[in-house]
Design a protein around this motif. Structure first.
Motif, mmCIF file in Angstrom:
data_model
loop_
_atom_site.group_PDB
_atom_site.id
_atom_site.type_symbol
_atom_site.label_atom_id
_atom_site.label_comp_id
_atom_site.label_asym_id
_atom_site.label_seq_id
_atom_site.Cartn_x
_atom_site.Cartn_y
_atom_site.Cartn_z
ATOM 1 N N THR A 129 11.978 92.047 37.729
ATOM 2 C CA THR A 129 12.197 92.776 38.969
ATOM 3 C C THR A 129 13.538 93.507 38.989
ATOM 4 O OG1 THR A 129 13.114 90.799 40.022
ATOM 5 C CG2 THR A 129 10.762 91.187 40.292
ATOM 6 N N GLY A 130 14.344 93.362 37.953
ATOM 7 C CA GLY A 130 15.637 94.032 37.941
ATOM 8 C C GLY A 130 16.716 93.117 38.465
ATOM 9 N N GLY A 131 17.904 93.232 37.882
ATOM 10 C CA GLY A 131 18.925 92.251 38.170
ATOM 11 C C GLY A 131 19.970 92.653 39.181
ATOM 12 N N ALA A 132 19.882 93.828 39.775
ATOM 13 C CA ALA A 132 20.921 94.257 40.715
ATOM 14 C C ALA A 132 20.958 93.340 41.931
ATOM 15 C CB ALA A 132 20.660 95.695 41.159
ATOM 16 N N PRO A 133 22.153 92.951 42.393
ATOM 17 C CA PRO A 133 22.239 92.115 43.597
ATOM 18 C C PRO A 133 21.612 92.811 44.800
ATOM 19 C CG PRO A 133 24.336 92.158 42.433
ATOM 20 C CD PRO A 133 23.465 93.197 41.787
ATOM 21 N N LEU A 134 21.031 92.017 45.675
ATOM 22 C CA LEU A 134 20.431 92.512 46.913
ATOM 23 C C LEU A 134 21.309 92.041 48.058
ATOM 24 C CD1 LEU A 134 16.790 91.406 46.037
ATOM 25 C CD2 LEU A 134 17.744 93.708 45.790
ATOM 26 N N VAL A 135 21.971 92.970 48.725
ATOM 27 C CA VAL A 135 22.893 92.629 49.798
ATOM 28 C C VAL A 135 22.329 93.146 51.112
ATOM 29 C CG1 VAL A 135 25.248 92.824 50.663
ATOM 30 C CG2 VAL A 135 24.827 92.753 48.185
ATOM 31 N N ILE A 136 22.024 92.218 52.021
ATOM 32 C CA ILE A 136 21.507 92.565 53.344
ATOM 33 C C ILE A 136 22.347 91.802 54.363
ATOM 34 C CG2 ILE A 136 19.526 92.575 54.906
ATOM 35 C CD1 ILE A 136 18.879 92.134 51.234
ATOM 36 N N GLY A 137 23.305 92.499 54.983
ATOM 37 C CA GLY A 137 24.206 91.834 55.914
ATOM 38 C C GLY A 137 24.998 90.748 55.212
ATOM 39 N N ALA A 138 24.953 89.526 55.753
ATOM 40 C CA ALA A 138 25.687 88.403 55.168
ATOM 41 C C ALA A 138 24.967 87.790 53.976
ATOM 42 C CB ALA A 138 25.915 87.326 56.230
ATOM 43 N N LEU A 139 23.743 88.245 53.726
ATOM 44 C CA LEU A 139 22.922 87.670 52.650
ATOM 45 C C LEU A 139 23.152 88.415 51.342
ATOM 46 C CD1 LEU A 139 20.594 85.713 51.816
ATOM 47 C CD2 LEU A 139 19.017 87.571 52.408
ATOM 48 N N ASN A 140 23.375 87.659 50.278
ATOM 49 C CA ASN A 140 23.530 88.208 48.935
ATOM 50 C C ASN A 140 22.587 87.459 48.001
ATOM 51 O OD1 ASN A 140 24.456 89.624 46.722
ATOM 52 N ND2 ASN A 140 26.301 88.385 46.457
ATOM 53 N N VAL A 141 21.583 88.174 47.454
ATOM 54 C CA VAL A 141 20.618 87.584 46.539
ATOM 55 C C VAL A 141 20.918 88.104 45.138
ATOM 56 C CG1 VAL A 141 18.171 87.331 45.954
ATOM 57 C CG2 VAL A 141 18.870 87.474 48.358
ATOM 58 N N LEU A 142 21.103 87.195 44.193
ATOM 59 C CA LEU A 142 21.454 87.546 42.813
ATOM 60 C C LEU A 142 20.279 87.182 41.904
ATOM 61 C CD1 LEU A 142 24.973 85.932 43.124
ATOM 62 C CD2 LEU A 142 24.530 88.390 43.040
ATOM 63 N N PRO A 143 19.358 88.123 41.663
ATOM 64 C CA PRO A 143 18.127 87.801 40.937
ATOM 65 C C PRO A 143 18.335 87.266 39.530
ATOM 66 C CG PRO A 143 17.904 89.892 42.086
ATOM 67 C CD PRO A 143 19.352 89.508 42.163
ATOM 68 N N GLU A 144 19.232 87.871 38.766
ATOM 69 C CA GLU A 144 19.411 87.440 37.381
ATOM 70 C C GLU A 144 19.913 86.009 37.299
ATOM 71 O OE1 GLU A 144 21.818 90.243 35.292
ATOM 72 O OE2 GLU A 144 20.075 91.461 34.757
ATOM 73 N N GLN A 145 20.730 85.616 38.253
ATOM 74 C CA GLN A 145 21.269 84.250 38.265
ATOM 75 C C GLN A 145 20.451 83.311 39.131
ATOM 76 O OE1 GLN A 145 25.583 84.328 39.088
ATOM 77 N NE2 GLN A 145 25.517 86.507 38.628
ATOM 78 N N ARG A 146 19.475 83.882 39.855
ATOM 79 C CA ARG A 146 18.657 83.116 40.804
ATOM 80 C C ARG A 146 19.552 82.315 41.752
ATOM 81 N NH1 ARG A 146 13.365 83.229 40.227
ATOM 82 N NH2 ARG A 146 13.033 81.232 41.267
#
Length: 231
Positions: A129-146
């Motif tokens: 799905t690609g490794g770029a971080p997903l930042v939505i407000g206070a939420l930070n999702v780091l796909p590559e590092q899960r």
């Protein structure tokens, strides 16, 4: 060549566990079986296994208590074997952090398919799905590092919880149906009366912080599914 994923089977039915172990080995997994909850917890926490298959009804300590002890110290994926129609054990297991469940008696082929679905999402999320971080407000999702952070603090999620939150984050601002969430996060079609997605998302809501107005960042959209709010 990558080593075969090592599966831990924890079930007091020695004959069934042996049959499942032999089938999984034929399907390309490595598999080990133990036959009580205490031994299951010790093995699960050894760090040697990619996923644990845990029966609910066992001697010494139940599968539910074994899951509680595993989750206190490890995020290893856990698939519960539950009695057919026993919704209470199923819901309690999911609330305690099980990644999914399979009702008994189960077909070995179905179990193998569920294991592959969980492992595929666990091991390949960043690649597929690609490794770029997903930042939505206070939420930070780091796909590559899960990994997930809320306002800079780490959030401890199970494998399935991470999958669900990642999907919602990639679709932030628009609802995602329960059927799509089940297919994408659990790797299986949504069954009628299946509450797994609801239970997992309830757990995620409790683990994440609230928005400035006190609401959860994950909202239920009537007849459409769930939506991660963009602030």
């Amino acid at each position: 060549m990558n080593p075969s994923p090592h599966i831990l089977l924890v079930d007091d039915d020695v004959e069934l566990a042996g049959m499942l172990r032999d089938y999984l080995i034929q399907e390309g997994f490595a598999a080990t079986a133990v036959h009580d909850g205490e031994a299951g917890v010790a093995e699960a926490l050894s760090g040697h296994y990619a996923i644990v298959v845990l029966d609910v009804m066992m001697p010494r300590i139940s599968g539910i208590e074994a899951l509680r002890r595993i989750r206190a110290a490890s995020s290893v994926p856990v698939l519960m074997l539950t009695a057919k129609g026993d919704d209470m054990d199923r819901i309690v297991g999911l609330e305690l952090g099980a990644d999914d469940y399979v009702p008994k008696p189960c077909l070995p082929r179905e179990l193998a398919a569920r294991l592959r679905a969980i492992l595929r999402r666990t091991q390949q999320s960043g690649e597929t799905t690609g490794g770029a971080p997903l930042v939505i407000g206070a939420l930070n999702v780091l796909p590559e590092q899960r990994r997930v952070e809320w306002a800079g603090a780490p959030v401890d999620l199970t494998s399935t919880e991470f999958n669900l939150l990642e999907i919602l984050a990639r679709n932030a601002g628009r609802p995602v149906s329960k059927s799509d969430l089940s297919e994408l996060a659990l790797g299986r079609p949504l069954a009628r009366f299946d509450r797994s997605i609801d239970v997992h998302l309830s757990s995620i809501r409790h683990k994440l912080g609230c928005l400035a107005d006190g609401r959860s960042c994950i909202q239920t959209v009537y007849r459409q599914g769930y939506q991660l709010i963009r602030e």
